[in-house]
Motif scaffolding. Sequence first.
Motif, mmCIF file in Angstrom:
data_model
loop_
_atom_site.group_PDB
_atom_site.id
_atom_site.type_symbol
_atom_site.label_atom_id
_atom_site.label_comp_id
_atom_site.label_asym_id
_atom_site.label_seq_id
_atom_site.Cartn_x
_atom_site.Cartn_y
_atom_site.Cartn_z
ATOM 1 N N ASP A 189 80.524 12.649 16.595
ATOM 2 C CA ASP A 189 79.336 13.115 17.267
ATOM 3 C C ASP A 189 78.987 14.638 17.221
ATOM 4 O OD1 ASP A 189 79.281 10.898 18.516
ATOM 5 O OD2 ASP A 189 80.639 11.648 20.272
ATOM 6 N N TYR A 190 79.964 15.418 16.879
ATOM 7 C CA TYR A 190 79.834 16.823 16.483
ATOM 8 C C TYR A 190 78.981 17.169 15.425
ATOM 9 C CZ TYR A 190 80.404 21.159 13.908
ATOM 10 O OH TYR A 190 80.461 22.331 13.469
ATOM 11 N N LEU A 191 79.183 16.096 14.251
ATOM 12 C CA LEU A 191 78.487 16.547 13.178
ATOM 13 C C LEU A 191 77.008 16.254 13.310
ATOM 14 C CD1 LEU A 191 80.621 15.201 10.218
ATOM 15 C CD2 LEU A 191 80.138 17.529 11.025
ATOM 16 N N VAL A 261 83.250 24.032 1.507
ATOM 17 C CA VAL A 261 82.614 22.595 1.793
ATOM 18 C C VAL A 261 82.368 22.786 3.340
ATOM 19 C CG1 VAL A 261 83.484 20.179 1.926
ATOM 20 C CG2 VAL A 261 84.564 21.647 0.155
ATOM 21 N N GLU A 262 81.382 22.187 3.516
ATOM 22 C CA GLU A 262 80.675 22.142 4.727
ATOM 23 C C GLU A 262 79.722 20.968 5.228
ATOM 24 O OE1 GLU A 262 80.988 24.188 7.615
ATOM 25 O OE2 GLU A 262 79.640 22.463 8.603
ATOM 26 N N ALA A 263 80.265 20.451 6.144
ATOM 27 C CA ALA A 263 79.394 19.042 6.647
ATOM 28 C C ALA A 263 78.291 19.245 7.596
ATOM 29 C CB ALA A 263 80.623 18.334 7.117
ATOM 30 N N PHE A 318 91.641 25.674 4.997
ATOM 31 C CA PHE A 318 91.048 24.874 5.909
ATOM 32 C C PHE A 318 91.048 25.040 7.515
ATOM 33 C CE2 PHE A 318 91.454 20.799 8.248
ATOM 34 C CZ PHE A 318 91.105 20.008 7.426
ATOM 35 N N ASP A 319 89.654 24.831 7.823
ATOM 36 C CA ASP A 319 89.341 25.211 9.250
ATOM 37 C C ASP A 319 88.192 24.323 9.514
ATOM 38 O OD1 ASP A 319 88.929 26.280 11.703
ATOM 39 O OD2 ASP A 319 88.630 28.288 11.114
ATOM 40 N N THR A 320 88.458 23.218 9.983
ATOM 41 C CA THR A 320 87.436 22.274 10.578
ATOM 42 C C THR A 320 87.171 22.414 12.028
ATOM 43 O OG1 THR A 320 88.700 20.127 10.387
ATOM 44 C CG2 THR A 320 87.606 20.859 8.477
#
Length: 418
Positions: A189-191, A261-263, A318-320
């Motif tokens: 949902d976030y993406l 890296v970014e989604a 790493f921080d998503t």
Amino acid sequence: MEDPELSSPEVDLNTQTILLLSSNHDLAALKPLLRQPGNASVQDPETGYTPLHAAIAACGSADDVGEQVQGEEIDMEKAKEVVKELFLSGAIWNDLDVNNETPGCMASRLGRKELYELCVEAGVRAEMLLGLLGGYEPLADEDSEDEEIEEQLDGAEALESKTVPNGENGHADESIEGVGGKKDVNSKDYLKSDLTFQDDKLLDADANGVMMAWETDIMRRTVDLLLPGNQAGKRILNIGFGMGIVDHMFRDTRPLSHHIVEAHPAVIAKLEEEDSDFGKAWAESAPTGGKYIVHKGKWQNVVSKMLEEGEVFDAIYFDTFGEDYSQLKLFFTEYVVGLLDPEGKFGFFNGLGADRRVCYDVYYRVSELDLCDAGMDVEWTMVPVEGLGGEGEREWKGVRRRYWTLDEYRLPICSFMG
Ligand SMILES: C[S@@+](CC[C@H](N)C(=O)[O-])C[C@H]1O[C@@H](n2cnc3c(N)ncnc32)[C@H](O)[C@@H]1O
């Protein structure tokens, strides 16, 4: 010592007896009752007390003169034995009472350090077991082996509505609220969610804080510890651009290579904006021959290719957002081990359970054990987190929930053992 709240007529006799024996620390009488499944986690309908809450509450505050509660001497050894026995019998470490306290929260408030420690240890055991079994889904099969495992998992209950769900990153832990019934944050949902970019924060469509400027100090310390002396010419991989805070700091070290890296499409668009200073300024500051690469997509679809191509990094961060602990664990067990230079350093945003001290203490130990399993040592640096406003105040104004309530951040820097 009789707790009047436990005499409520709504409480069935069994529950009442178990709670009373727990609060009297009467182990001998309690033991036979605990053999019956479920008895260790009965809950008083009025107070929400479980036997663990009752056993801890009965100790009163450690500040009370002479360890006496209501004129009676408290034998802490007996209390500890009862708490241990309850955990052995399947008591749940993170059940909430009506005051929104877990047994650990209560022990901490009362200054009962030894009981608090027992709660943390039980939480670590339960969450490790849960992690080993890969969560709850496999338990849906009702064959006998699964039932046996399910019994063992009673103490690892983390997803029931009346427990505090854990294992979420502090940037992503809306579901820790659990009882309030608010919508959980999840990656899918976030993406797809619209984002709002403000000077001091990045919010998702439900006003959850994806990233906030108050974390700048944490990012600064992270970069300084990942790259001591901020040495130039290093190979850097960062997962999750967010507000670009950590990436600007990485860029300023003049790396040899800098992979991001970014989604989220909106974050990628922001990163690529013509007037964004990022790409251009990076190009200007990069040492000759340096490369700057933005990988668009979920790290889950990107990093295996890096591995195949033999990329190696001196620093990985790493921080998503919207992902739970299982993803962080997957990242370091499957990928960091292959992507990190033998002398390199790995860090991650340690926000697991950060709105509740006992959960934070459980989760840093769980991650330390898992990192150790993956062949890595962790050094923790305590970073003070001071001056943040209360719920809905100052930096939290317009943010759905204050995901950070602690006064210290435990910053992890990991490197290969030996
Ligand atoms: C907390 S922010 C990162 C903040 C960053 N450390 C900073 O200093 O500004 C998390 C970022 O991770 C991104 N993200 C979430 N899930 C991801 C995934 N599976 N792969 C890559 N990026 C992801 C989010 O879109 C968001 O931009």
